[in-house]
Design an enzyme around this catalytic site. Sequence first.
Site, mmCIF file in Angstrom:
data_model
loop_
_atom_site.group_PDB
_atom_site.id
_atom_site.type_symbol
_atom_site.label_atom_id
_atom_site.label_comp_id
_atom_site.label_asym_id
_atom_site.label_seq_id
_atom_site.Cartn_x
_atom_site.Cartn_y
_atom_site.Cartn_z
ATOM 1 N N CYS A 87 -2.998 30.172 -89.485
ATOM 2 C CA CYS A 87 -2.499 29.705 -90.243
ATOM 3 C C CYS A 87 -2.798 30.018 -91.450
ATOM 4 O O CYS A 87 -4.365 28.957 -91.132
ATOM 5 C CB CYS A 87 -1.626 27.639 -90.313
ATOM 6 S SG CYS A 87 -0.942 27.400 -92.227
ATOM 7 N N CYS A 90 -4.193 25.626 -92.830
ATOM 8 C CA CYS A 90 -5.032 25.094 -92.383
ATOM 9 C C CYS A 90 -5.984 25.201 -91.066
ATOM 10 O O CYS A 90 -6.550 24.687 -89.970
ATOM 11 C CB CYS A 90 -4.791 23.418 -91.908
ATOM 12 S SG CYS A 90 -2.723 24.031 -90.661
ATOM 13 N N CYS A 135 3.931 26.190 -90.489
ATOM 14 C CA CYS A 135 3.028 25.833 -89.675
ATOM 15 C C CYS A 135 3.719 23.758 -89.673
ATOM 16 O O CYS A 135 3.691 23.378 -90.417
ATOM 17 C CB CYS A 135 1.623 25.874 -91.135
ATOM 18 S SG CYS A 135 0.295 24.801 -90.096
ATOM 19 N N CYS A 138 0.441 21.716 -91.805
ATOM 20 C CA CYS A 138 -0.407 21.522 -92.897
ATOM 21 C C CYS A 138 1.328 21.977 -93.970
ATOM 22 O O CYS A 138 1.863 21.303 -94.875
ATOM 23 C CB CYS A 138 -0.874 22.733 -93.675
ATOM 24 S SG CYS A 138 -0.480 23.830 -93.870
ATOM 25 N N CYS A 158 9.044 37.154 -88.438
ATOM 26 C CA CYS A 158 8.945 37.934 -89.501
ATOM 27 C C CYS A 158 8.136 37.345 -90.718
ATOM 28 O O CYS A 158 8.313 35.948 -91.143
ATOM 29 C CB CYS A 158 10.133 38.489 -91.007
ATOM 30 S SG CYS A 158 9.504 39.349 -92.037
#
Length: 169
Positions: A87, A90, A135, A138, A158
């Site tokens: 991510c 984070c 995520c 975060c 995707c």
Amino acid sequence: MTDIALTHRRGLLLGAVSLFTAACTGGGAEAQGRPDRFAGSPFRRITDAEWRERLPPLAYRVLRHEATERAGTSPLDDEHRRGTFHCRGCELELFRSEWKFDSGTGWPSFFRVNEAHIGTQTDYALGIPRTEYHCARCLGHQGHVFNDGPRPTGLRYCNNGVALTFRPA
């Protein structure tokens, strides 16, 4: 009205709809039968203004306001080295390179995800239900998952490339 203002208004509206939808459908980690182990994450206390300073403009719009990057614009769609995808908000690991495949859509796509590191909710932004994933640490928007991927899962995560970073093995 400028494109940025429209994008911001759309992001606020979509964010409100997504929160309402998650509350109504129970789309968080706890609703999926597992505790929210990231509930106390300091990344969840970062203000919108701080996110805007921390992230490049498009990554900010995607991660924080559920925008979508244009298909075919992410260099990560053509990333074929061994490594992991994290991510961008984070740095939580979401995907491994061996889970990536060429979906032909113009976005990085994966048939498997580190399930403990994402949350899902139903997204009605286009008027039809789609499964959005974000995520877990975060809460940054990553993309949508579809049931048209390859074996062994049949899934296609995707992902917006700007929402990810790549770490070579």
